[in-house]
Write a protein that holds these residues in place. Structure first.
Motif, PDB file in Angstrom:
ATOM      1  N   ILE A 116      -5.210  -1.236 -15.892  1.00  0.00           N
ATOM      2  CA  ILE A 116      -4.221  -0.198 -15.589  1.00  0.00           C
ATOM      3  C   ILE A 116      -3.833  -0.269 -14.112  1.00  0.00           C
ATOM      4  O   ILE A 116      -2.644  -0.271 -13.772  1.00  0.00           O
ATOM      5  CB  ILE A 116      -4.732   1.200 -15.972  1.00  0.00           C
ATOM      6  CG1 ILE A 116      -4.866   1.290 -17.504  1.00  0.00           C
ATOM      7  CG2 ILE A 116      -3.801   2.293 -15.441  1.00  0.00           C
ATOM      8  CD1 ILE A 116      -5.469   2.583 -18.010  1.00  0.00           C
ATOM      9  N   ALA A 117      -4.815  -0.355 -13.238  1.00  0.00           N
ATOM     10  CA  ALA A 117      -4.526  -0.477 -11.809  1.00  0.00           C
ATOM     11  C   ALA A 117      -3.687  -1.718 -11.537  1.00  0.00           C
ATOM     12  O   ALA A 117      -2.749  -1.679 -10.734  1.00  0.00           O
ATOM     13  CB  ALA A 117      -5.826  -0.518 -11.010  1.00  0.00           C
ATOM     14  N   ASN A 118      -3.993  -2.818 -12.213  1.00  0.00           N
ATOM     15  CA  ASN A 118      -3.210  -4.047 -12.024  1.00  0.00           C
ATOM     16  C   ASN A 118      -1.760  -3.853 -12.426  1.00  0.00           C
ATOM     17  O   ASN A 118      -0.847  -4.310 -11.729  1.00  0.00           O
ATOM     18  CB  ASN A 118      -3.820  -5.209 -12.818  1.00  0.00           C
ATOM     19  CG  ASN A 118      -5.078  -5.742 -12.194  1.00  0.00           C
ATOM     20  OD1 ASN A 118      -5.454  -5.386 -11.094  1.00  0.00           O
ATOM     21  ND2 ASN A 118      -5.764  -6.604 -12.923  1.00  0.00           N
ATOM     22  N   GLN A 119      -1.528  -3.184 -13.555  1.00  0.00           N
ATOM     23  CA  GLN A 119      -0.156  -2.934 -14.012  1.00  0.00           C
ATOM     24  C   GLN A 119       0.608  -2.079 -13.013  1.00  0.00           C
ATOM     25  O   GLN A 119       1.774  -2.355 -12.707  1.00  0.00           O
ATOM     26  CB  GLN A 119      -0.158  -2.197 -15.353  1.00  0.00           C
ATOM     27  CG  GLN A 119      -0.551  -3.007 -16.537  1.00  0.00           C
ATOM     28  CD  GLN A 119      -0.664  -2.103 -17.744  1.00  0.00           C
ATOM     29  OE1 GLN A 119       0.331  -1.539 -18.185  1.00  0.00           O
ATOM     30  NE2 GLN A 119      -1.869  -1.953 -18.261  1.00  0.00           N
ATOM     31  N   VAL A 120      -0.045  -1.029 -12.528  1.00  0.00           N
ATOM     32  CA  VAL A 120       0.607  -0.109 -11.604  1.00  0.00           C
ATOM     33  C   VAL A 120       0.939  -0.836 -10.303  1.00  0.00           C
ATOM     34  O   VAL A 120       2.056  -0.720  -9.787  1.00  0.00           O
ATOM     35  CB  VAL A 120      -0.261   1.142 -11.364  1.00  0.00           C
ATOM     36  CG1 VAL A 120       0.301   2.001 -10.240  1.00  0.00           C
ATOM     37  CG2 VAL A 120      -0.377   1.951 -12.649  1.00  0.00           C
ATOM     38  N   SER A 121       0.000  -1.608  -9.783  1.00  0.00           N
ATOM     39  CA  SER A 121       0.241  -2.358  -8.545  1.00  0.00           C
ATOM     40  C   SER A 121       1.401  -3.333  -8.710  1.00  0.00           C
ATOM     41  O   SER A 121       2.278  -3.430  -7.839  1.00  0.00           O
ATOM     42  CB  SER A 121      -1.018  -3.127  -8.131  1.00  0.00           C
ATOM     43  OG  SER A 121      -2.046  -2.230  -7.786  1.00  0.00           O
ATOM     44  N   LYS A 122       1.418  -4.036  -9.817  1.00  0.00           N
ATOM     45  CA  LYS A 122       2.486  -4.999 -10.082  1.00  0.00           C
ATOM     46  C   LYS A 122       3.830  -4.287 -10.216  1.00  0.00           C
ATOM     47  O   LYS A 122       4.846  -4.743  -9.687  1.00  0.00           O
ATOM     48  CB  LYS A 122       2.172  -5.785 -11.354  1.00  0.00           C
ATOM     49  CG  LYS A 122       3.160  -6.877 -11.651  1.00  0.00           C
ATOM     50  CD  LYS A 122       2.751  -7.663 -12.890  1.00  0.00           C
ATOM     51  CE  LYS A 122       3.801  -8.715 -13.229  1.00  0.00           C
ATOM     52  NZ  LYS A 122       3.469  -9.443 -14.442  1.00  0.00           N
ATOM     53  N   HIS A 123       3.842  -3.163 -10.897  1.00  0.00           N
ATOM     54  CA  HIS A 123       5.070  -2.383 -11.091  1.00  0.00           C
ATOM     55  C   HIS A 123       5.628  -1.928  -9.742  1.00  0.00           C
ATOM     56  O   HIS A 123       6.829  -2.031  -9.486  1.00  0.00           O
ATOM     57  CB  HIS A 123       4.782  -1.187 -11.996  1.00  0.00           C
ATOM     58  CG  HIS A 123       5.976  -0.375 -12.336  1.00  0.00           C
ATOM     59  ND1 HIS A 123       6.842  -0.708 -13.348  1.00  0.00           N
ATOM     60  CD2 HIS A 123       6.464   0.780 -11.782  1.00  0.00           C
ATOM     61  CE1 HIS A 123       7.813   0.197 -13.419  1.00  0.00           C
ATOM     62  NE2 HIS A 123       7.596   1.111 -12.487  1.00  0.00           N
ATOM     63  N   LEU A 124       4.759  -1.426  -8.885  1.00  0.00           N
ATOM     64  CA  LEU A 124       5.198  -0.933  -7.582  1.00  0.00           C
ATOM     65  C   LEU A 124       5.653  -2.050  -6.657  1.00  0.00           C
ATOM     66  O   LEU A 124       6.496  -1.828  -5.783  1.00  0.00           O
ATOM     67  CB  LEU A 124       4.073  -0.125  -6.920  1.00  0.00           C
ATOM     68  CG  LEU A 124       3.767   1.216  -7.571  1.00  0.00           C
ATOM     69  CD1 LEU A 124       2.510   1.830  -6.964  1.00  0.00           C
ATOM     70  CD2 LEU A 124       4.950   2.169  -7.450  1.00  0.00           C
ATOM     71  N   ALA A 125       5.117  -3.237  -6.837  1.00  0.00           N
ATOM     72  CA  ALA A 125       5.498  -4.367  -5.985  1.00  0.00           C
ATOM     73  C   ALA A 125       6.914  -4.861  -6.275  1.00  0.00           C
ATOM     74  O   ALA A 125       7.526  -5.516  -5.431  1.00  0.00           O
ATOM     75  CB  ALA A 125       4.498  -5.512  -6.154  1.00  0.00           C
ATOM     76  N   ASP A 126       7.441  -4.538  -7.432  1.00  0.00           N
ATOM     77  CA  ASP A 126       8.788  -4.974  -7.820  1.00  0.00           C
ATOM     78  C   ASP A 126       9.760  -3.807  -7.642  1.00  0.00           C
ATOM     79  O   ASP A 126       9.830  -2.913  -8.476  1.00  0.00           O
ATOM     80  CB  ASP A 126       8.787  -5.458  -9.268  1.00  0.00           C
ATOM     81  CG  ASP A 126      10.124  -6.016  -9.721  1.00  0.00           C
ATOM     82  OD1 ASP A 126      11.140  -5.834  -9.004  1.00  0.00           O
ATOM     83  OD2 ASP A 126      10.157  -6.626 -10.799  1.00  0.00           O
ATOM     84  N   TRP A 127      10.511  -3.823  -6.561  1.00  0.00           N
ATOM     85  CA  TRP A 127      11.440  -2.740  -6.252  1.00  0.00           C
ATOM     86  C   TRP A 127      12.475  -2.552  -7.363  1.00  0.00           C
ATOM     87  O   TRP A 127      13.017  -1.463  -7.538  1.00  0.00           O
ATOM     88  CB  TRP A 127      12.152  -3.014  -4.931  1.00  0.00           C
ATOM     89  CG  TRP A 127      11.298  -2.757  -3.725  1.00  0.00           C
ATOM     90  CD1 TRP A 127      10.070  -3.288  -3.452  1.00  0.00           C
ATOM     91  CD2 TRP A 127      11.610  -1.914  -2.626  1.00  0.00           C
ATOM     92  NE1 TRP A 127       9.603  -2.822  -2.252  1.00  0.00           N
ATOM     93  CE2 TRP A 127      10.538  -1.981  -1.717  1.00  0.00           C
ATOM     94  CE3 TRP A 127      12.700  -1.121  -2.320  1.00  0.00           C
ATOM     95  CZ2 TRP A 127      10.514  -1.266  -0.532  1.00  0.00           C
ATOM     96  CZ3 TRP A 127      12.690  -0.423  -1.117  1.00  0.00           C
ATOM     97  CH2 TRP A 127      11.597  -0.496  -0.243  1.00  0.00           C
ATOM     98  N   GLY A 128      12.746  -3.567  -8.131  1.00  0.00           N
ATOM     99  CA  GLY A 128      13.704  -3.475  -9.219  1.00  0.00           C
ATOM    100  C   GLY A 128      13.279  -2.505 -10.301  1.00  0.00           C
ATOM    101  O   GLY A 128      14.108  -2.052 -11.089  1.00  0.00           O
ATOM    102  N   ASN A 129      11.995  -2.159 -10.333  1.00  0.00           N
ATOM    103  CA  ASN A 129      11.506  -1.184 -11.312  1.00  0.00           C
ATOM    104  C   ASN A 129      11.871   0.249 -10.925  1.00  0.00           C
ATOM    105  O   ASN A 129      11.625   1.174 -11.688  1.00  0.00           O
ATOM    106  CB  ASN A 129       9.987  -1.290 -11.464  1.00  0.00           C
ATOM    107  CG  ASN A 129       9.575  -2.572 -12.145  1.00  0.00           C
ATOM    108  OD1 ASN A 129      10.249  -3.048 -13.050  1.00  0.00           O
ATOM    109  ND2 ASN A 129       8.473  -3.148 -11.697  1.00  0.00           N
ATOM    110  N   SER A 130      12.415   0.416  -9.747  1.00  0.00           N
ATOM    111  CA  SER A 130      12.720   1.764  -9.230  1.00  0.00           C
ATOM    112  C   SER A 130      14.216   1.977  -9.039  1.00  0.00           C
ATOM    113  O   SER A 130      14.626   2.746  -8.172  1.00  0.00           O
ATOM    114  CB  SER A 130      11.996   1.973  -7.900  1.00  0.00           C
ATOM    115  OG  SER A 130      10.616   1.793  -8.045  1.00  0.00           O
TER     116      SER A 130
END
Length: 137
Positions: A116-130
């Protein structure tokens, strides 16, 4: 081009997956298990980055300027703290009676839930997700 049209939203939502890569749902109604996060362009996220920098500088000062590796426990704890700071709320996810920050720390600080932490970190690292919502045409 009006560059302000490319600004990202202050928050982002991630539909969590299990360790097997399958999207998580709760109960017979199959409610999505999601986490709402401060985006990397938000003031809250900037505060997290400031705390991270301060920790690095303190570690260098405490070790006379020498770079030293964190222990696995220190790394887990600091990652949990940072991700808890980035988390606004979990949706359709529980861990006993924990709520808010306590719930976030319990999830991110559990090595066996590291996916879960890995998914969240990866999600936040990609500005396109925001991405911000598209303006009405």
């Amino acid at each position: 081009m009006d560059i302000s049209t490319l600004e990202i939203a202050d928050s982002t939502v991630l539909h969590l997956k299990g360790a097997d890569g399958q999207l998580l749902y709760d109960g017979p109604d199959r409610k999505p298990v999601r986490v709402r996060l401060h985006s990397p362009g938000s003031a809250a996220f900037a505060d997290i980055e400031t705390k991270q920098t301060a920790r690095i500088l303190k570690r260098l000062d405490d070790n006379d300027g020498k770079r030293t590796a964190m222990s696995a426990e220190e790394r887990l704890e600091q990652t949990a703290e940072d991700l808890a700071d980035a988390t606004i709320e979990f949706e359709n996810l529980s861990d006993g009676n924990k709520t808010g920050r306590a719930l976030s720390l319990a999830i991110y600080g559990n090595r066996k839930l590291g996916f879960i932490a890995n998914q969240v970190s990866k999600h936040l690292a990609d500005w396109g997700n925001s991405k911000a919502a598209s303006p009405a045409a």
